[in-house]
Design a protein around this motif. Structure first.
Motif, PDB file in Angstrom:
ATOM      1  N   GLY A  22      -4.532  43.945 -12.339  1.00  0.00           N
ATOM      2  CA  GLY A  22      -4.580  43.261 -13.632  1.00  0.00           C
ATOM      3  C   GLY A  22      -4.980  44.217 -14.736  1.00  0.00           C
ATOM      4  N   CYS A  23      -5.948  43.830 -15.550  1.00  0.00           N
ATOM      5  CA  CYS A  23      -6.386  44.691 -16.658  1.00  0.00           C
ATOM      6  C   CYS A  23      -7.426  45.713 -16.214  1.00  0.00           C
ATOM      7  CB  CYS A  23      -6.905  43.851 -17.813  1.00  0.00           C
ATOM      8  SG  CYS A  23      -8.375  42.908 -17.402  1.00  0.00           S
ATOM      9  N   GLY A  24      -7.833  45.705 -14.960  1.00  0.00           N
ATOM     10  CA  GLY A  24      -8.664  46.766 -14.409  1.00  0.00           C
ATOM     11  C   GLY A  24     -10.160  46.577 -14.446  1.00  0.00           C
ATOM     12  N   SER A  25     -10.643  45.373 -14.687  1.00  0.00           N
ATOM     13  CA  SER A  25     -12.096  45.178 -14.792  1.00  0.00           C
ATOM     14  C   SER A  25     -12.819  45.530 -13.493  1.00  0.00           C
ATOM     15  CB  SER A  25     -12.430  43.750 -15.230  1.00  0.00           C
ATOM     16  OG  SER A  25     -11.858  42.813 -14.343  1.00  0.00           O
ATOM     17  N   VAL A  26     -12.294  45.104 -12.346  1.00  0.00           N
ATOM     18  CA  VAL A  26     -12.926  45.432 -11.058  1.00  0.00           C
ATOM     19  C   VAL A  26     -12.753  46.917 -10.758  1.00  0.00           C
ATOM     20  CG1 VAL A  26     -12.842  45.042  -8.567  1.00  0.00           C
ATOM     21  CG2 VAL A  26     -12.683  43.105 -10.140  1.00  0.00           C
ATOM     22  N   LEU A  27     -11.585  47.455 -11.028  1.00  0.00           N
ATOM     23  CA  LEU A  27     -11.323  48.872 -10.799  1.00  0.00           C
ATOM     24  C   LEU A  27     -12.329  49.740 -11.551  1.00  0.00           C
ATOM     25  CD1 LEU A  27      -9.253  50.944  -9.563  1.00  0.00           C
ATOM     26  CD2 LEU A  27      -8.137  50.872 -11.790  1.00  0.00           C
ATOM     27  N   VAL A  65      -3.134  49.381  -8.564  1.00  0.00           N
ATOM     28  CA  VAL A  65      -1.695  49.112  -8.552  1.00  0.00           C
ATOM     29  C   VAL A  65      -1.462  47.766  -9.231  1.00  0.00           C
ATOM     30  CG1 VAL A  65       0.352  48.786  -7.108  1.00  0.00           C
ATOM     31  CG2 VAL A  65      -1.439  50.391  -6.392  1.00  0.00           C
ATOM     32  N   GLU A  66      -0.599  47.765 -10.240  1.00  0.00           N
ATOM     33  CA  GLU A  66      -0.285  46.544 -10.976  1.00  0.00           C
ATOM     34  C   GLU A  66       1.218  46.484 -11.219  1.00  0.00           C
ATOM     35  OE1 GLU A  66       0.009  43.146 -12.612  1.00  0.00           O
ATOM     36  OE2 GLU A  66      -1.940  43.772 -11.856  1.00  0.00           O
ATOM     37  N   ALA A  67       1.822  45.311 -11.054  1.00  0.00           N
ATOM     38  CA  ALA A  67       3.269  45.147 -11.206  1.00  0.00           C
ATOM     39  C   ALA A  67       3.672  44.756 -12.631  1.00  0.00           C
ATOM     40  CB  ALA A  67       3.777  44.092 -10.228  1.00  0.00           C
ATOM     41  N   GLN A  68       2.888  43.931 -13.281  1.00  0.00           N
ATOM     42  CA  GLN A  68       3.289  43.389 -14.584  1.00  0.00           C
ATOM     43  C   GLN A  68       3.082  44.412 -15.698  1.00  0.00           C
ATOM     44  OE1 GLN A  68       1.455  39.638 -15.374  1.00  0.00           O
ATOM     45  NE2 GLN A  68       2.029  38.798 -13.395  1.00  0.00           N
ATOM     46  N   GLN A  69       4.106  44.596 -16.513  1.00  0.00           N
ATOM     47  CA  GLN A  69       4.091  45.579 -17.603  1.00  0.00           C
ATOM     48  C   GLN A  69       2.949  45.331 -18.591  1.00  0.00           C
ATOM     49  OE1 GLN A  69       6.042  48.313 -18.007  1.00  0.00           O
ATOM     50  NE2 GLN A  69       4.978  48.854 -19.887  1.00  0.00           N
ATOM     51  N   VAL A  70       2.755  44.099 -19.011  1.00  0.00           N
ATOM     52  CA  VAL A  70       1.721  43.777 -20.002  1.00  0.00           C
ATOM     53  C   VAL A  70       0.333  44.106 -19.458  1.00  0.00           C
ATOM     54  CG1 VAL A  70       0.632  41.892 -21.284  1.00  0.00           C
ATOM     55  CG2 VAL A  70       3.120  42.009 -21.130  1.00  0.00           C
ATOM     56  N   SER A  71       0.069  43.706 -18.223  1.00  0.00           N
ATOM     57  CA  SER A  71      -1.226  43.993 -17.605  1.00  0.00           C
ATOM     58  C   SER A  71      -1.412  45.485 -17.391  1.00  0.00           C
ATOM     59  CB  SER A  71      -1.364  43.262 -16.269  1.00  0.00           C
ATOM     60  OG  SER A  71      -1.344  41.872 -16.466  1.00  0.00           O
ATOM     61  N   PHE A  72      -0.347  46.168 -16.995  1.00  0.00           N
ATOM     62  CA  PHE A  72      -0.428  47.609 -16.760  1.00  0.00           C
ATOM     63  C   PHE A  72      -0.770  48.359 -18.043  1.00  0.00           C
ATOM     64  CE2 PHE A  72       1.259  51.902 -16.349  1.00  0.00           C
ATOM     65  CZ  PHE A  72       0.644  52.304 -15.179  1.00  0.00           C
ATOM     66  N   GLU A  73      -0.164  47.984 -19.146  1.00  0.00           N
ATOM     67  CA  GLU A  73      -0.458  48.642 -20.432  1.00  0.00           C
ATOM     68  C   GLU A  73      -1.901  48.370 -20.860  1.00  0.00           C
ATOM     69  OE1 GLU A  73       1.188  50.970 -22.096  1.00  0.00           O
ATOM     70  OE2 GLU A  73       2.576  50.885 -20.414  1.00  0.00           O
ATOM     71  N   CYS A  74      -2.380  47.166 -20.644  1.00  0.00           N
ATOM     72  CA  CYS A  74      -3.776  46.834 -20.929  1.00  0.00           C
ATOM     73  C   CYS A  74      -4.699  47.684 -20.055  1.00  0.00           C
ATOM     74  CB  CYS A  74      -4.005  45.351 -20.682  1.00  0.00           C
ATOM     75  SG  CYS A  74      -5.674  44.781 -20.977  1.00  0.00           S
ATOM     76  N   LEU A  75      -4.365  47.814 -18.794  1.00  0.00           N
ATOM     77  CA  LEU A  75      -5.116  48.633 -17.845  1.00  0.00           C
ATOM     78  C   LEU A  75      -5.151  50.092 -18.291  1.00  0.00           C
ATOM     79  CD1 LEU A  75      -6.388  49.337 -15.068  1.00  0.00           C
ATOM     80  CD2 LEU A  75      -4.071  49.247 -14.118  1.00  0.00           C
ATOM     81  N   ARG A  76      -4.008  50.631 -18.652  1.00  0.00           N
ATOM     82  CA  ARG A  76      -3.917  52.028 -19.077  1.00  0.00           C
ATOM     83  C   ARG A  76      -4.763  52.290 -20.310  1.00  0.00           C
ATOM     84  NH1 ARG A  76      -1.704  54.707 -22.654  1.00  0.00           N
ATOM     85  NH2 ARG A  76      -0.468  53.006 -23.480  1.00  0.00           N
ATOM     86  N   ARG A  77      -4.669  51.404 -21.299  1.00  0.00           N
ATOM     87  CA  ARG A  77      -5.479  51.551 -22.513  1.00  0.00           C
ATOM     88  C   ARG A  77      -6.970  51.419 -22.216  1.00  0.00           C
ATOM     89  NH1 ARG A  77      -1.644  48.034 -24.627  1.00  0.00           N
ATOM     90  NH2 ARG A  77      -3.214  46.406 -24.688  1.00  0.00           N
ATOM     91  N   GLY A  78      -7.326  50.476 -21.349  1.00  0.00           N
ATOM     92  CA  GLY A  78      -8.731  50.293 -20.988  1.00  0.00           C
ATOM     93  C   GLY A  78      -9.325  51.515 -20.315  1.00  0.00           C
TER      94      GLY A  78
END
Length: 81
Positions: A21-26, A42-55
């Protein structure tokens, strides 16, 4: 013996967060074990992945896409592995 201490200092645990997801646990696990762990998200959804990358970039100073990053991320769908 300094050789053993160097080996111990370079030993890392490995942590995988599938469907991160957005990476809070990671990021929480990465901060809790800073210097002791290498994490992969590992995240499949583009929107969540971009949020994760920025975070990751905001919180850790790296976007997680380089192979030498302590926290790495991949956009993949596990159904197609």
């Amino acid at each position: 013996n300094t050789g053993n201490s160097e080996l111990h200092e370079r030993s890392f645990f490995t942590h995988a967060d599938l469907g991160t997801g957005c990476g809070s646990v990671l990021m929480m696990v990465a901060w809790a074990f800073l210097g002791q762990i290498r994490s992969v998200g590992v995240e499949a959804q583009q929107v969540s992945f971009e949020c994760l990358r920025r975070g990751l970039e905001w919180n850790l100073g790296s976007d997680g896409t380089n192979s030498n990053d302590t926290v790495r991320i991949q956009q993949q769908d596990l159904r197609f592995w």
